[in-house]
Design a protein around this motif. Structure first.
Motif, short mmCIF file in Angstrom:
data_model
loop_
_atom_site.label_atom_id
_atom_site.label_comp_id
_atom_site.label_asym_id
_atom_site.label_seq_id
_atom_site.Cartn_x
_atom_site.Cartn_y
_atom_site.Cartn_z
N PRO A 1 0.84 -1.20 0.00
CA PRO A 1 0.00 0.00 0.00
C PRO A 1 0.88 1.25 0.00
CG PRO A 1 -0.62 -1.52 1.78
CD PRO A 1 0.72 -1.96 1.26
N VAL A 2 0.53 2.20 -0.83
CA VAL A 2 1.20 3.50 -0.86
C VAL A 2 0.18 4.54 -0.44
CG1 VAL A 2 2.38 5.21 -2.29
CG2 VAL A 2 2.77 2.76 -2.70
N LEU A 3 0.35 5.07 0.77
CA LEU A 3 -0.62 6.01 1.34
C LEU A 3 -0.16 7.44 1.14
CD1 LEU A 3 -1.46 4.16 4.68
CD2 LEU A 3 -2.81 4.21 2.58
N LEU A 4 -0.98 8.23 0.49
CA LEU A 4 -0.68 9.64 0.25
C LEU A 4 -1.40 10.46 1.30
CD1 LEU A 4 -1.28 9.66 -3.64
CD2 LEU A 4 0.82 9.11 -2.40
N LEU B 1 -5.97 -1.55 4.28
CA LEU B 1 -5.00 -2.10 3.33
C LEU B 1 -3.94 -2.90 4.07
CD1 LEU B 1 -4.66 1.06 1.07
CD2 LEU B 1 -6.31 -0.80 0.92
N SER B 2 -4.37 -3.81 4.89
CA SER B 2 -3.46 -4.64 5.66
C SER B 2 -4.02 -6.06 5.71
CB SER B 2 -3.28 -4.10 7.08
OG SER B 2 -4.51 -4.13 7.79
N GLY B 3 -3.21 -6.98 6.22
CA GLY B 3 -3.66 -8.37 6.31
C GLY B 3 -3.04 -9.21 5.22
N ASP B 4 -3.65 -10.37 4.96
CA ASP B 4 -3.12 -11.30 3.97
C ASP B 4 -2.98 -10.64 2.61
OD1 ASP B 4 -3.09 -13.23 5.92
OD2 ASP B 4 -4.98 -14.18 5.29
N GLY B 5 -1.81 -10.77 2.04
CA GLY B 5 -1.56 -10.25 0.70
C GLY B 5 -1.03 -8.84 0.66
N ALA C 1 3.84 -4.00 4.46
CA ALA C 1 3.83 -2.80 5.29
C ALA C 1 3.62 -1.58 4.40
CB ALA C 1 5.15 -2.68 6.05
N PRO C 2 2.87 -0.57 4.88
CA PRO C 2 2.57 0.58 4.04
C PRO C 2 3.79 1.48 3.82
CG PRO C 2 1.74 0.94 6.25
CD PRO C 2 2.23 -0.47 6.20
N LEU C 3 3.87 2.01 2.61
CA LEU C 3 4.82 3.07 2.27
C LEU C 3 4.04 4.38 2.31
CD1 LEU C 3 7.45 4.27 1.08
CD2 LEU C 3 6.61 3.62 -1.18
N ASP D 1 11.75 -4.63 -4.89
CA ASP D 1 10.80 -5.54 -5.52
C ASP D 1 10.28 -4.93 -6.82
OD1 ASP D 1 9.11 -7.64 -6.01
OD2 ASP D 1 7.67 -7.15 -4.43
N PRO D 2 11.10 -4.92 -7.87
CA PRO D 2 10.70 -4.24 -9.11
C PRO D 2 9.49 -4.85 -9.79
CG PRO D 2 12.72 -5.50 -9.43
CD PRO D 2 12.46 -5.49 -7.96
N ASN D 3 9.20 -6.11 -9.51
CA ASN D 3 8.05 -6.77 -10.15
C ASN D 3 6.84 -6.85 -9.22
OD1 ASN D 3 9.44 -7.38 -12.63
ND2 ASN D 3 10.56 -8.95 -11.48
N GLY D 4 6.96 -6.27 -8.03
CA GLY D 4 5.85 -6.31 -7.07
C GLY D 4 4.74 -5.36 -7.46
N LEU D 5 3.61 -5.48 -6.75
CA LEU D 5 2.46 -4.62 -6.98
C LEU D 5 2.40 -3.52 -5.93
CD1 LEU D 5 -0.38 -7.20 -7.82
CD2 LEU D 5 1.12 -5.96 -9.40
N MET D 6 1.94 -2.37 -6.35
CA MET D 6 1.74 -1.24 -5.42
C MET D 6 0.33 -0.70 -5.60
SD MET D 6 4.30 1.47 -7.35
CE MET D 6 3.72 2.96 -6.51
N LEU D 7 -0.32 -0.47 -4.47
CA LEU D 7 -1.68 0.07 -4.46
C LEU D 7 -1.61 1.50 -3.92
CD1 LEU D 7 -4.80 -0.45 -4.73
CD2 LEU D 7 -4.73 -1.01 -2.30
N VAL D 8 -1.88 2.47 -4.78
CA VAL D 8 -1.81 3.88 -4.41
C VAL D 8 -3.18 4.35 -3.97
CG1 VAL D 8 -1.29 6.20 -5.22
CG2 VAL D 8 0.05 4.25 -6.05
N ALA D 9 -3.26 4.91 -2.75
CA ALA D 9 -4.57 5.32 -2.23
C ALA D 9 -4.42 6.58 -1.39
CB ALA D 9 -5.19 4.21 -1.38
#
Length: 475
Positions: free
Chosen positions: A6-9, A46-50, A53-55, A104-112
């Motif tokens: 998770p990317v928290l703005l 945006l926590s739990g399985d999958g 830690a938030p950025l 982790d260049p191939n990881g996923l990021m969720l921007v919220a």
């Protein structure tokens, strides 16, 4: 399962929710709906399985509020990047991607954004997982909210296919639509293939970096340099201000999303609000059978469709015969507005700024990394403050040119340094700090320490501080 970061703005000011939300303490850090703050609720959602830690991306003024509020809910951030100034969402998202690329260049990021309300957190996490496959395949996934009414405060997403039941599944996006007027908003809701643009995105680190290189290459050098030249600071990374200032001030929608052709949209229909005005807070609040929502010491008599909030336990708000009215009372300011004019609150903030009213931007409680203080009484040559210090925290070792101070402990225990002397003060004990004396207060206990400070002198501004030592590395 691929881990989603998770990317928290959380650097916004939330002026449409004045007077509760202000530049010095905006809405994401306030418990507007429920017992937790919007920022805390976002981190928990945006926590739990999958999820990793938030950025967090924030500014210098909020960095300790972020860590304090995460600690309160038992969460540790993966990293906190400090933006030297607001440059909109595109540089922030790119900075997060370039930071994550290292590990982790191939990881996923969720921007919220960190100031949204989503009552059904499990449903939202399921929607995120529904978009993960498309994101892993290189799609830039955005999330659209099934509209409940013609809203003029949001942008819209036009789907290229029928959403049918609005199930959470990746669909093709036709185009982005700017905030419409009321008639156009109603038409789009009736059309059935438009969604509110929630400003939430899911993509792989590699895919979004490639998208920036293709559609906004001018951002790559300044943002990368701001990270490379950034300075670690007590667990934070301060992005380099010179390089950051050279980045264009632009949203990710304009910079990338509206130019890309690898876009998918996941509809979400389980409830959402960005709390973009007091009318939205009213809709998300518990209301009685006449549509009245109250919070704090507030009483409504013969009122309809009204919001009454008192944010001060000692200030009673009473409404009589009101209809479609918003009233929000703070210790230093009161808002009274017709609910249909909720979006005009930002104009009131602008008017207060023009007359240099401190209430426009300054919160009654001034938050610091060690706790907070509030002014109780201000005179021409004196000021009375209430100061709260967190357990184990300490103020800087300091002195003043223009004022002396008298401290009275009313809760907990204070450890006081006064020139060469160190003493412990319990409740009802006091100490006098002469003008020019080198001093510090600390809380050695396990409960918050509260004291009353009486300042006297020719100048009482917060800039009359000479710091000799500071555990928070402030100048």
């Amino acid at each position: 399962m691929t881990t989603i970061t998770p990317v928290l703005l959380c650097g916004g000011s939330g002026t449409r929710l004045w007077p509760l939300s202000r530049k010095s303490y905006p809405k994401q850090f306030v418990p507007l709906v429920g017992d937790t703050t919007l920022f805390q609720a976002s981190a928990q959602r945006l926590s739990g399985d999958g999820f990793g830690a938030p950025l967090v991306l924030t500014n210098s003024d909020f960095r300790f509020i972020v860590t304090e509020q995460l600690a309160e809910i038992g969460m540790d951030p993966g990293a906190i990047l400090i933006e030297p100034e607001g440059r909109n969402t595109a540089p922030a998202v790119l900075a997060a991607a370039l930071w994550l690329e290292k590990s982790d260049p191939n990881g996923l990021m969720l921007v919220a954004p960190s100031d949204h309300v989503v009552p059904d957190a499990p449903a939202f996490r399921a929607a995120v997982q529904a978009g993960a496959k498309a994101a892993l395949e290189g799609e830039l996934v955005t999330f659209g909210i099934k509209p409940t009414h013609g809203e003029t405060g949001y942008g819209y997403l036009e789907l290229a296919e029928d959403p049918e039941s609005f199930d959470a599944q990746p669909l093709r996006l036709n185009r982005f639509v700017e905030k419409p007027d009321a008639a156009r908003a109603d038409d789009m809701v009736k059309a059935g293939n438009f969604l509110w643009n929630a400003g939430i995105f899911l993509f792989s680190v590699r895919a979004i970096i490639d998208a920036f290189m293709a559609h906004a290459p001018n951002l790559m050098t300044p943002v990368q340099t701001s990270i490379d030249e950034g300075k670690p600071d007590l667990g934070f990374l301060r992005l380099d201000p010179q390089a950051w200032g050279e980045a264009e001030d632009i949203s990710i929608d304009y910079a990338v999303m509206e130019r890309a052709d690898n876009l998918s949209v996941v509809p979400f229909s389980a409830g959402w609000s960005d709390l973009g005005g007091w009318d939205a807070v009213w809709r998300e609040s518990n209301r009685d059978d006449r549509g009245v929502a109250t919070s704090g010491p507030a009483t409504a008599l013969d009122c309809d469709d009204t919001l009454l909030r008192s944010e001060d336990g000692g200030l009673e708000v009473v409404g009589i015969g009101l209809k479609n009215i918003i009233t929000v009372a703070m210790p230093d300011a009161v808002l009274v507005a017709d609910a249909s004019r909720a979006q005009d609150v930002k104009n009131a903030v602008a008017a207060l700024k023009s007359k240099k009213a401190k209430q426009a931007t300054a919160f009654p409680k001034d938050h610091r990394p060690w706790g907070w203080f509030e002014s109780l009484v201000i005179g021409e040559r004196f000021q009375v403050k209430r100061i709260m210090v967190h357990p184990g925290a300490s103020l800087s070792l300091q002195s003043h040119h223009h004022r002396s101070e008298h401290w009275i402990v009313v809760e907990g225990t204070a450890k006081i340094t006064l020139d060469d002397e160190i003493k412990l003060l319990g409740e009802n004990q006091s100490v006098y700090i002469p003008l020019g004396a080198v001093h510090r207060m600390e809380n050695p206990g396990k409960v918050p320490m509260v004291l009353i400070e009486v300042q006297t002198g020719t100048y009482l501004g917060e800039d009359d501080i000479i710091r000799y030592e500071d555990v928070y590395a402030r100048d």
